[in-house]
Design a protein around this motif. Structure first.
Motif, PDB file in Angstrom:
ATOM      1  N   LEU A   3       0.831  -1.198   0.000  1.00 15.97           N
ATOM      2  CA  LEU A   3       0.000   0.000   0.000  1.00 15.97           C
ATOM      3  C   LEU A   3       0.867   1.249   0.000  1.00 15.97           C
ATOM      4  CD1 LEU A   3      -2.608  -0.981   2.750  1.00 15.97           C
ATOM      5  CD2 LEU A   3      -2.889  -1.144   0.264  1.00 15.97           C
ATOM      6  N   VAL A   4       0.343   2.287  -0.625  1.00 15.58           N
ATOM      7  CA  VAL A   4       0.959   3.607  -0.595  1.00 15.58           C
ATOM      8  C   VAL A   4      -0.051   4.550   0.047  1.00 15.58           C
ATOM      9  CG1 VAL A   4       1.864   5.502  -1.983  1.00 15.58           C
ATOM     10  CG2 VAL A   4       2.354   3.148  -2.624  1.00 15.58           C
ATOM     11  N   VAL A   5       0.434   5.435   0.908  1.00 14.70           N
ATOM     12  CA  VAL A   5      -0.423   6.406   1.587  1.00 14.70           C
ATOM     13  C   VAL A   5      -0.172   7.777   0.985  1.00 14.70           C
ATOM     14  CG1 VAL A   5      -0.891   7.573   3.780  1.00 14.70           C
ATOM     15  CG2 VAL A   5      -0.556   5.096   3.726  1.00 14.70           C
ATOM     16  N   GLY A   6      -1.238   8.451   0.616  1.00 17.75           N
ATOM     17  CA  GLY A   6      -1.168   9.834   0.171  1.00 17.75           C
ATOM     18  C   GLY A   6      -1.749  10.727   1.247  1.00 17.75           C
ATOM     19  N   VAL A   7      -1.051  11.830   1.550  1.00 18.54           N
ATOM     20  CA  VAL A   7      -1.524  12.795   2.550  1.00 18.54           C
ATOM     21  C   VAL A   7      -1.665  14.146   1.866  1.00 18.54           C
ATOM     22  CG1 VAL A   7      -1.054  13.903   4.765  1.00 18.54           C
ATOM     23  CG2 VAL A   7      -0.304  11.541   4.372  1.00 18.54           C
ATOM     24  N   ASP A   8      -2.857  14.714   1.924  1.00 14.42           N
ATOM     25  CA  ASP A   8      -3.153  16.003   1.311  1.00 14.42           C
ATOM     26  C   ASP A   8      -3.343  17.039   2.411  1.00 14.42           C
ATOM     27  OD1 ASP A   8      -3.989  18.116  -0.301  1.00 14.42           O
ATOM     28  OD2 ASP A   8      -6.033  17.350  -0.493  1.00 14.42           O
TER      29      ASP A   8
END
Length: 90
Positions: A3-8
């Motif tokens: 999994l890859v986590v994106g934080v905006d």
């Protein structure tokens, strides 16, 4: 599964999402930020001290939702809506 986590880091909230290599969302979380203030016309300021706790909260929610799957996170990406200046002192 990886999994890859994106934080905006947006104006109204910090949002986090965990996705696999096929683009399937496995978890998402959001923590609101205090509204920007306008100390004078044309100026907008946001409290930078609120960013880290909001990001930590969103990531904790995300991790909780993923449960044991949180160990599958292999990368994190961070984005913000603008270039930002954070003054540390006078």
């Amino acid at each position: 599964m990886k999994l890859v986590v994106g934080v905006d880091m947006a104006t109204a909230a910090v949002r986090a999402v965990a996705m696999d290599g096929q683009g399937q969302v496995h978890a998402r979380a959001e923590t609101p930020l205090p509204a920007p203030t306008s100390p004078q016309p044309g100026w907008w300021e946001q409290d930078a001290t609120a960013w880290w706790p909001a990001a930590a909260s969103a990531l904790a929610q995300l991790s909780g939702d993923l449960g044991p799957g949180a160990g599958a996170v292999v990368g994190v990406s961070l984005c913000a809506t603008s270039g930002t200046v954070v003054l540390l002192d006078r």
